[in-house]
Design a protein around this motif. Structure first.
Motif, short mmCIF file in Angstrom:
data_model
loop_
_atom_site.label_atom_id
_atom_site.label_comp_id
_atom_site.label_asym_id
_atom_site.label_seq_id
_atom_site.Cartn_x
_atom_site.Cartn_y
_atom_site.Cartn_z
N THR A 158 44.73 47.79 33.82
CA THR A 158 43.45 47.31 33.32
C THR A 158 43.56 47.07 31.81
N ARG A 212 46.63 46.96 43.11
CA ARG A 212 46.40 45.59 43.55
C ARG A 212 47.76 44.96 43.77
N ILE A 224 43.14 38.65 40.90
CA ILE A 224 42.41 39.38 41.94
C ILE A 224 41.37 38.55 42.69
N THR A 241 39.37 40.49 45.91
CA THR A 241 38.08 41.09 45.54
C THR A 241 37.00 40.01 45.55
N VAL A 264 35.36 39.03 42.99
CA VAL A 264 35.13 38.67 41.59
C VAL A 264 34.63 37.24 41.43
N THR A 308 43.40 41.55 36.14
CA THR A 308 42.99 42.94 35.89
C THR A 308 43.04 43.31 34.42
N PHE A 349 39.86 43.15 32.32
CA PHE A 349 38.72 43.97 32.73
C PHE A 349 38.99 45.43 32.36
N GLU A 402 34.53 48.06 34.61
CA GLU A 402 34.16 46.75 35.14
C GLU A 402 34.81 46.49 36.50
N LEU A 403 36.08 46.83 36.63
CA LEU A 403 36.76 46.64 37.91
C LEU A 403 36.11 47.46 39.01
N LYS A 404 35.60 48.63 38.67
CA LYS A 404 34.98 49.49 39.67
C LYS A 404 33.68 48.90 40.23
N ILE A 460 38.28 49.13 44.04
CA ILE A 460 39.69 49.09 43.64
C ILE A 460 40.08 50.50 43.22
#
Length: 370
Positions: A79, A87, A92, A96, A98, A123, A126, A130-132, A156
């Motif tokens: 990240t 991943r 992504i 995902t 996104v 990734t 982010f 944010e990824l969560k 993720i």
């Protein structure tokens, strides 16, 4: 031997509801069985149990453990705030939601990854927080439409979360560092946080893998955990390409190349075609000497990837009516294919369906003990 408890765990996974949570009481192996696990040949849950759940999610890793995997395999990327997450790629959009998130529309960009332009969301742009907020989805829904039922359910996972799961349920981890040269170039080296997590948990049932060579050599100086040099069917390690080294993976699997690999790694993880090539008609050719050559150098040989679907199997091991519209995704003779590979002496296999792998290994053990 496949015990009643292992079978119960497998059925719980394959017949469970959309939540996909695995009941730990049902999925733990018997103590006698657990004592024998981890010996060759090993069953590696490829991206978890990606034949049954969207890859690189805790749902997938839980399923892999329930189905009998010795190791679960997280591919690792970073990240923006330098946390490792699982991943298959740092781009992504295919794994995902996104692209459907308007708040992140401005993050779409084009980057050069391993010498190729790639467009999407990455990734490293982010933070972990944010990824969560994103949710995972099935990467190949045409091939695995049932997995799409789990779209939107899973976050993720971080590498730390994957290690905690493995530690709690008594299996190993088999992390891959993805695009290490690229991540070094943007100041997000993968090896240090990888070892930090493993050392914090004192995890020892581990293989660390990479398609590149320089980061494995760097890791060799920092850890005695076993390292696996990955080898594709064609091409070359990107760190060699970036350095102007003309050698390829073909050079790596010669007797002399394997001698060099043995100076920094403990095994090779190879495309199955490196062990049994496939002809233009999709049928298997005569096996190579790779397994024997690697074993002479005391290198383990793990093969990838054993998949269930006819379209992913050699023509010799496909089953059913080719005229059927569902023939490409129908389950073929995956157990026969894995049996053939194990007969050739491979030490382990990456399986999209670890239940199939465990069944083959258990059947062979039962025959040997009869």
């Amino acid at each position: 031997m496949m015990t009643r408890r292992w079978v119960a765990g497998a059925l719980a996974v394959l017949m469970g509801g959309l939540g996909g949570t695995v009941a730990v009481v049902l999925t733990q192996p018997d103590p006698a069985e657990a004592a024998g696990r981890g010996h060759s040949p090993v069953v590696i849950g490829h991206r978890g149990a990606s034949a049954h759940r969207p890859e690189h999610t805790l749902l997938s890793y839980e399923a892999a453990i329930a189905l009998g995997a010795d190791y679960i395999e997280p591919d690792l990327v970073s990240t923006k705030d330098h946390v490792l997450v699982a991943r298959h790629e740092n781009e992504i959009s295919g794994t995902t939601d996104v692209a459907a998130r308007p708040e992140f529309a401005g993050r779409r960009t084009t980057k050069t990854i391993d010498g190729r332009p790639v467009t999407g969301w990455f990734t490293e742009d982010f933070t972990l927080a944010e990824l969560k907020t994103l949710r995972a989805k099935e990467r190949v829904p045409d091939l695995r439409p049932d997995n799409a039922a789990f779209d939107g359910l899973a976050e993720i996972p971080t590498f730390e979360e994957v290690v905690r799961l493995a530690e709690r349920l008594g299996v190993g981890v088999y992390p891959e560092t993805k695009h290490p040269t690229y991540f070094d170039s943007v100041g997000l080296s993968l090896e240090e946080p990888l070892l930090e997590v493993l050392n914090a948990h004192r995890l020892r049932k581990v293989f660390i893998q990479s398609f590149e060579t320089a980061n494995l050599r760097d890791l060799r100086a920092k850890t005695r955990l076993p390292l696996i040099q990955l080898v594709t069917w064609g091409g070359a390690p990107y760190d060699w390409v970036a350095a102007g080294d003309p050698r390829t993976y073909d050079d790596m699997v010669t007797p002399e190349g394997l001698r060099e690999v043995a100076s920094y790694a403990d095994g090779v993880g190879v495309d199955t075609r490196r062990v049994v090539p496939v002809g233009p008609d999709g049928r298997l050719l005569e096996p190579t000497t790779l397994v024997a050559d690697a074993h002479r150098r005391r290198l383990q040989v793990h093969v990838w990837t054993v998949r269930n679907e006819n379209s992913q199997l050699p023509a010799d091991h496909r089953l059913g009516n080719p005229a059927s519209p569902v023939y490409p995704r129908a389950t073929g003779d995956v157990m026969g294919w894995l049996d053939r590979l194990l007969d050739l002496g491979v030490d382990g296999a990456f399986c999209d369906d670890p239940g199939m792998g465990r069944a083959v290994v258990a059947r062979r053990a039962a025959r040997a003990g009869a």
